[in-house]
Every structure is written in structure tokens, then in C-alpha cells.
Design a protein around this motif. Sequence first.
Motif, PDB file in Angstrom:
ATOM      1  N   PRO A   3      22.078  39.687  -3.665  1.00 43.56           N
ATOM      2  CA  PRO A   3      23.325  40.401  -3.359  1.00 43.56           C
ATOM      3  C   PRO A   3      23.823  41.255  -4.519  1.00 43.56           C
ATOM      4  CG  PRO A   3      23.460  38.128  -2.621  1.00 43.56           C
ATOM      5  CD  PRO A   3      22.232  38.230  -3.472  1.00 43.56           C
ATOM      6  N   GLY A   4      23.600  40.797  -5.753  1.00 42.20           N
ATOM      7  CA  GLY A   4      24.008  41.587  -6.902  1.00 42.20           C
ATOM      8  C   GLY A   4      23.137  42.812  -7.095  1.00 42.20           C
ATOM      9  N   PHE A   5      21.827  42.667  -6.839  1.00 41.66           N
ATOM     10  CA  PHE A   5      20.906  43.800  -6.955  1.00 41.66           C
ATOM     11  C   PHE A   5      21.286  44.896  -5.973  1.00 41.66           C
ATOM     12  CE2 PHE A   5      16.819  45.936  -6.065  1.00 41.66           C
ATOM     13  CZ  PHE A   5      16.406  46.220  -7.358  1.00 41.66           C
ATOM     14  N   ARG A   6      21.899  44.516  -4.876  1.00 46.02           N
ATOM     15  CA  ARG A   6      22.325  45.477  -3.862  1.00 46.02           C
ATOM     16  C   ARG A   6      23.273  46.524  -4.445  1.00 46.02           C
ATOM     17  NH1 ARG A   6      20.934  47.785   0.977  1.00 46.02           N
ATOM     18  NH2 ARG A   6      22.741  48.248   2.250  1.00 46.02           N
ATOM     19  N   PHE A   7      24.069  46.153  -5.438  1.00 41.87           N
ATOM     20  CA  PHE A   7      25.024  47.088  -6.013  1.00 41.87           C
ATOM     21  C   PHE A   7      24.339  48.182  -6.822  1.00 41.87           C
ATOM     22  CE2 PHE A   7      27.834  43.733  -4.838  1.00 41.87           C
ATOM     23  CZ  PHE A   7      29.033  44.360  -4.568  1.00 41.87           C
ATOM     24  N   ALA A   8      23.124  47.905  -7.310  1.00 43.34           N
ATOM     25  CA  ALA A   8      22.400  48.924  -8.061  1.00 43.34           C
ATOM     26  C   ALA A   8      21.783  49.964  -7.139  1.00 43.34           C
ATOM     27  CB  ALA A   8      21.315  48.271  -8.917  1.00 43.34           C
ATOM     28  N   PHE A   9      21.402  49.554  -5.928  1.00 44.47           N
ATOM     29  CA  PHE A   9      20.766  50.455  -4.973  1.00 44.47           C
ATOM     30  C   PHE A   9      21.397  50.257  -3.591  1.00 44.47           C
ATOM     31  CE2 PHE A   9      17.523  49.497  -8.201  1.00 44.47           C
ATOM     32  CZ  PHE A   9      17.246  50.783  -8.653  1.00 44.47           C
ATOM     33  N   PRO A  10      22.648  50.690  -3.398  1.00 43.25           N
ATOM     34  CA  PRO A  10      23.359  50.412  -2.148  1.00 43.25           C
ATOM     35  C   PRO A  10      22.773  51.096  -0.924  1.00 43.25           C
ATOM     36  CG  PRO A  10      24.612  51.949  -3.487  1.00 43.25           C
ATOM     37  CD  PRO A  10      23.496  51.461  -4.335  1.00 43.25           C
ATOM     38  N   LEU A  11      21.966  52.133  -1.109  1.00 45.03           N
ATOM     39  CA  LEU A  11      21.421  52.866   0.035  1.00 45.03           C
ATOM     40  C   LEU A  11      20.015  52.419   0.415  1.00 45.03           C
ATOM     41  CD1 LEU A  11      22.641  56.490  -0.808  1.00 45.03           C
ATOM     42  CD2 LEU A  11      23.769  54.713   0.552  1.00 45.03           C
ATOM     43  N   VAL A  12      19.460  51.491  -0.349  1.00 45.94           N
ATOM     44  CA  VAL A  12      18.101  51.019  -0.082  1.00 45.94           C
ATOM     45  C   VAL A  12      18.150  49.880   0.939  1.00 45.94           C
ATOM     46  CG1 VAL A  12      16.048  49.953  -1.056  1.00 45.94           C
ATOM     47  CG2 VAL A  12      17.272  51.715  -2.339  1.00 45.94           C
ATOM     48  N   ASN A  13      17.412  50.028   2.026  1.00 45.67           N
ATOM     49  CA  ASN A  13      17.417  49.022   3.078  1.00 45.67           C
ATOM     50  C   ASN A  13      16.071  48.344   3.260  1.00 45.67           C
ATOM     51  OD1 ASN A  13      20.154  49.160   3.987  1.00 45.67           O
ATOM     52  ND2 ASN A  13      19.687  51.156   4.883  1.00 45.67           N
ATOM     53  N   ASP A  14      15.211  48.433   2.247  1.00 42.55           N
ATOM     54  CA  ASP A  14      13.912  47.777   2.309  1.00 42.55           C
ATOM     55  C   ASP A  14      14.028  46.384   1.711  1.00 42.55           C
ATOM     56  OD1 ASP A  14      11.313  46.953   2.277  1.00 42.55           O
ATOM     57  OD2 ASP A  14      10.660  48.346   0.709  1.00 42.55           O
ATOM     58  N   PRO A  15      13.980  45.315   2.509  1.00 44.21           N
ATOM     59  CA  PRO A  15      14.145  43.962   1.968  1.00 44.21           C
ATOM     60  C   PRO A  15      13.058  43.574   0.978  1.00 44.21           C
ATOM     61  CG  PRO A  15      13.423  43.879   4.248  1.00 44.21           C
ATOM     62  CD  PRO A  15      13.774  45.305   3.964  1.00 44.21           C
ATOM     63  N   GLU A  16      11.900  44.230   1.043  1.00 43.83           N
ATOM     64  CA  GLU A  16      10.812  43.895   0.133  1.00 43.83           C
ATOM     65  C   GLU A  16      11.030  44.458  -1.268  1.00 43.83           C
ATOM     66  OE1 GLU A  16       8.502  41.854   1.044  1.00 43.83           O
ATOM     67  OE2 GLU A  16       9.113  41.787   3.146  1.00 43.83           O
ATOM     68  N   SER A  17      12.020  45.335  -1.434  1.00 41.70           N
ATOM     69  CA  SER A  17      12.264  45.949  -2.738  1.00 41.70           C
ATOM     70  C   SER A  17      13.168  45.103  -3.628  1.00 41.70           C
ATOM     71  CB  SER A  17      12.886  47.336  -2.555  1.00 41.70           C
ATOM     72  OG  SER A  17      14.205  47.229  -2.018  1.00 41.70           O
ATOM     73  N   TYR A  18      13.656  43.975  -3.120  1.00 39.96           N
ATOM     74  CA  TYR A  18      14.559  43.122  -3.887  1.00 39.96           C
ATOM     75  C   TYR A  18      13.787  42.203  -4.828  1.00 39.96           C
ATOM     76  CZ  TYR A  18      18.624  44.640  -1.254  1.00 39.96           C
ATOM     77  OH  TYR A  18      19.638  45.391  -0.735  1.00 39.96           O
ATOM     78  N   PRO A  19      14.454  41.648  -5.834  1.00 39.89           N
ATOM     79  CA  PRO A  19      13.758  40.787  -6.794  1.00 39.89           C
ATOM     80  C   PRO A  19      13.203  39.493  -6.205  1.00 39.89           C
ATOM     81  CG  PRO A  19      15.803  41.622  -7.741  1.00 39.89           C
ATOM     82  CD  PRO A  19      15.822  41.960  -6.281  1.00 39.89           C
ATOM     83  N   THR A  20      13.840  38.935  -5.170  1.00 37.90           N
ATOM     84  CA  THR A  20      13.390  37.665  -4.612  1.00 37.90           C
ATOM     85  C   THR A  20      13.065  37.844  -3.138  1.00 37.90           C
ATOM     86  OG1 THR A  20      14.832  36.504  -6.179  1.00 37.90           O
ATOM     87  CG2 THR A  20      13.933  35.216  -4.353  1.00 37.90           C
ATOM     88  N   VAL A  21      11.804  37.585  -2.778  1.00 36.57           N
ATOM     89  CA  VAL A  21      11.318  37.817  -1.419  1.00 36.57           C
ATOM     90  C   VAL A  21      10.417  36.658  -1.011  1.00 36.57           C
ATOM     91  CG1 VAL A  21      11.431  40.329  -1.682  1.00 36.57           C
ATOM     92  CG2 VAL A  21       9.292  39.117  -2.180  1.00 36.57           C
TER      93      VAL A  21
END
Length: 395
Positions: free
Chosen positions: A182-200
Motif C-alpha cells: 500500500p505504501g509503494f502505491r503512493f510512489a506510482f499511483p497510476l500503475v495498475n499492474d499487481p506484478e510490479s509491486y515489491p511483494t507478489v
Amino acid sequence: MHPKRTYKNEVMKFSRFALLSIIISSSLTSCFKDEPLNAECDIEKAWVHSDNPDETFFNPTDTLITVAYRVNEIKFEVKPQSDLTAMAPIFQITEGATIEPASGSVHDFSNGPVTYTVTSEDGKWSRTYSVSFEKRKSEVHVSEIKFDFENYKIDDDFGKFYVWYDTDDNGKETYLWATGNPGFRFAFPLVNDPESYPTVPLEDGFDGHGVKLETRSTGMFGIMNKKRIAAGNLFYGFFDTQYVLTEPMKSTNFGRPFDKKPIKLTGYYQYTPGEKYQDKDGNFIEQTDQGAIYSVLYRNHDEAGNAVMLYGDDVLTSRYVVAVARMADVTATDGWTQFELDYAYGSDIDTELLGNFGYNLAIVFSSSYEGDKFEGAIGSTLLIDKVRVVCEQPE
């Protein structure tokens, strides 16, 4: 029907901070500035007044819940014998908002949760909350707590990232583990690819599915704020987004109430460090990244009876810690490797306090050991699966 609060509204709540201009494009910022100022519709705190709290609650502080911003379910945990037919929870809500049913009104919670709707002062936004009283059952005779990470899904309410859950005896989803997604979301608010997050999720784990934690770049946001990397992490607790921009260490709430004495933490892992280690200033230094694997048992109340929660800045140093199981070096591995860590106790366990869930258990995994300081190597990857907490059997 009022619009539902979504991730857009979460960003709106933080738009008063100058840092928001770094996070989103100028056109999107302009859009948010046009929104009404009093658009919040959140429950901030919930509590129950009781003349005899010991009859219902394990600890007096269990009568008060500070509600994390992303949370839509408010759960009071009570003793198994509690009468829930006439409970009257009270709510502190955002300024100018209204709540229905009314705060302090009496309801029967014995058959399940009651839904409350909070409407913003301007009447344009609303948010629903599920409020429940759960009878917490002790499982002291369970000698091993198992976490296999087989159940996960995408969070659609606050961003397209993965969350993990378990199911109880009734098939209800319980969210005991959290990540920094959820915190990483603030760095890239327009990115909707769940695989681009740090924990998958990891499709091919040690046994079934596992979890993949990878240290990632936070882009321009990170450069401007000296938070250039986001370590992949997974922890037993919850993440509170309201502190992301102001006190990021307070976002990671480590630990959940526990009534058993842990003696071993076991599981399987793989680790691959990234190529270039950088400090918070972006300087590349001669250092090899390491991961983090540890667990902490700590008292969840102070001497005055106030609730204690440990965060990213004190989980290993707090005076309330009574036991630690910690892997000294999480370095590169050749395939899946088993870990087995003993809990080292610095003080004796109060068995009465333990029986009343007076301790919290925290378990933490991170792809970069210094990730809490925003230092590490982009690409460092920690794989985790089949975690077990082995507990002492009571006599």
C-alpha cells in the motif's frame, strides 16, 4: 447512493501535503484540488463503554480501537462467554461527517457484524464499515501454527496489489499478514499492474505457492524524498497508510495478540542479492545486500495498562520485547534452504498475562535488511514458504 471511497479518495486525504505534487502528475493534482475540502468520511476511532470491562474484554484497552485508514472492518475481540446481544459501540468520525446507525446506539451483535455508513459533510462521499465482536478462542494446546501462503487476491479498493489471507473454521477470510505494497502505491499511483509491486505471489514455491519479496525502485518520488528503494516485505501485523508520507516507520504495525509461548520459527527461503547496493542518498557503495528473517514476542501493554504496538523503528529494540528469533545472515542461497530459529528469551513469561493475550507475536521478512532505512540493492529477492511457529505445550 453515494460514491464509495476508493484509492482516489485516499490520495485526496493526503493532498494537503506538499509531497503529493511529487507523487502525481500536475494534471491529476489539478483535478484533486477541485474536490471539496470536507470530503472525508472515515471512522477514526471506535470504543465501547463498559462499567465492568473485565467481564467482556481480555484487557481494558481492548475496548478502544484506533482504525487504520484502509480498514473497512472493525473487530472487537472479546471473551468466549461474552453477551453480545446489546452492545453500543461509539465512534469518532471525520469532522462534519455523519454516521448511520447512530454512534452509541444499541445493537445485537450475537449473530454477526452490523454495517455502519459514514457520509461526508458535503454529502458526496460515503464509506461503509463492518463492525463486529468476535469471541476469541484460545488454542493453547495447538503446538504448531502453520502459514503456507496459499490464499491471496488482488486488493481492488485501494490499489491493484496482492493481499494474503487465511480462512477460519467458518470459511471467513482473515487478514493476519501485511506488506508494504500500500505504501509503494503512493510512489506510482497510476500503475495498475499487481506484478510490479515489491511483494507478489510465487507460483512455484517450496510446496505449492509461496511469496516473492523484491526490492524495487521508487522512481522520482524516491529521489525527491531520499526513499529510493522499497524493499519487499511480509509481516504478521497490519499496514497503516495514514503515516506513509509523514512517519513511514509508523506504517508497519508489527504483531498480533498471541497466547502461546513460541520456541522455534521454521520455514524455507531462497535469497538472491541485487547487483548494486545504494544508500539513501543514492550513492552506490561496496556492500552486498542481505535479507531479513526474524520474529519477536513482546508485551502489548505498558505498566500503566496502555496498549503497546511496535513499529519499523523499534521492533527489535523496545524494552517490551521478551523474546527474539532472528537469522543472523540472510545471504545468497543455492535453491530452497530451510531455516530453524530458536526464540531467545530475555525475561520470563507471565502465564496469566499470556492467557489473556497480553503478548503480541511479530514475524518479519524483508528482501533488504536495511530496507527500513531505504537502503539496499534493487533486484534483491527473498522467497518465503511454509512458515511454522512451534510452541511450548502447557503442562
